[in-house]
Design a protein around this motif. Structure first.
Motif, PDB file in Angstrom:
ATOM      1  N   ALA A 126      -4.069   1.462  -0.905  1.00 53.09           N
ATOM      2  CA  ALA A 126      -4.092   2.180   0.376  1.00 53.09           C
ATOM      3  C   ALA A 126      -5.468   2.774   0.647  1.00 53.09           C
ATOM      4  O   ALA A 126      -5.971   2.712   1.779  1.00 53.09           O
TER       5      ALA A 126
ATOM      6  N   PRO B 166       0.807  -1.231   0.000  1.00 50.09           N
ATOM      7  CA  PRO B 166       0.000   0.000   0.000  1.00 50.09           C
ATOM      8  C   PRO B 166       0.835   1.274   0.000  1.00 50.09           C
ATOM      9  O   PRO B 166       0.337   2.337  -0.355  1.00 50.09           O
ATOM     10  N   ASN B 167       2.104   1.171   0.371  1.00 53.25           N
ATOM     11  CA  ASN B 167       2.975   2.353   0.364  1.00 53.25           C
ATOM     12  C   ASN B 167       3.286   2.823  -1.058  1.00 53.25           C
ATOM     13  O   ASN B 167       3.577   4.010  -1.276  1.00 53.25           O
TER      14      ASN B 167
END
Length: 242
Positions: free
Chosen positions: A50, A43-44
């Motif tokens: 995210a 998700p980064n």
């Protein structure tokens, strides 16, 4: 998980979400799967993932479920392939309706959505028949409380490059360009603000009112669409009051 602008419509949907949590988790799991396959499992580096994880947590989806969905999509646990399709059509009274689906069987999904439109006095149309009536925007819904004033929220929102802040009775609605959604969301979260909902949605340019009988038929159609396992989001331009 309907995409409605007016908060009374959000409340209307949230009551059903509480009763159908299992269905909601299934739908969120599909969204996670598509996001992972499009942009990876981190998700980064995957903004779409995210956002969906944030949405899942706001719907009280357990972290184990979230991680299981990510692993399935990454091929660690095995999972299905889903196709994103958007259908447009008209509900009773000339209302405009957009239905997003994630399905592993597009023929089944198309048949089900068409049947629901027909059964409830509507008709499925061609691509573009009603989408011009909607604008794609980020929407952040914040419950009013004593810790923040409208002036403070407006100042913070505009500083973070939001488009507008709307006072809608019990809540404030912050609207953003889709490209600025995460930027505005992160900036407001840094100020300690909690969201009742936060998502990229479709906002109609105007709303229509139906009479009582038409409203009952329209709400039946929305309920049937949202209960369908393939349907992810339903957008419309009808004023619904609790």
């Amino acid at each position: 998980m309907s995409g409605h602008s007016k908060f009374n419509n959000i409340k209307h949907t949230k009551e059903k979400m509480d009763k159908q949590r299992g269905k909601i988790f299934t739908k969120l799991g599909k969204e996670i799967a598509v996001a992972v396959k499009m942009g990876g499992s981190d998700p980064n580096s995957n903004a779409k993932l995210a956002n969906i994880i944030s949405k899942a947590r706001s719907n009280n989806m357990p972290n184990d479920n979230i991680q299981r969905s990510i692993k399935k999509a990454a091929g660690e646990l095995g999972g299905g392939n889903y196709e994103e399709i958007t259908y447009e059509g008209y509900g009773i009274g000339g209302s405009a309706v957009i239905v997003n689906v994630l399905t592993d069987n597009k023929n089944r999904a198309a048949g089900d959505v068409r049947h629901i439109f027909d059964k409830c006095g509507g008709s499925m149309g061609s691509t573009g028949c009603v989408s011009f009536m909607f604008e794609r925007l980020g929407e952040l819904v914040i419950e009013k409380n004593d810790t923040i004033t409208e002036d403070e929220l407006f100042e913070w929102a505009i500083e973070s490059e939001a488009n507008d802040v709307v006072d809608d009775g019990d809540v404030f609605e912050v609207y953003t360009d889709p490209s600025k959604f995460n930027q505005v969301k992160d900036a407001l979260e840094a100020k300690g603000i909690k969201f009742l909902s936060a998502d990229i949605t479709l906002i109609p340019s105007s709303y229509i009112d139906l009479d009582e009988k038409q409203t009952q038929s329209f709400e039946k159609m929305i309920d049937m669409l949202e209960d369908n396992d393939d349907v992810q989001d339903v957008y419309h331009n009808v004023n619904l009051n609790d």
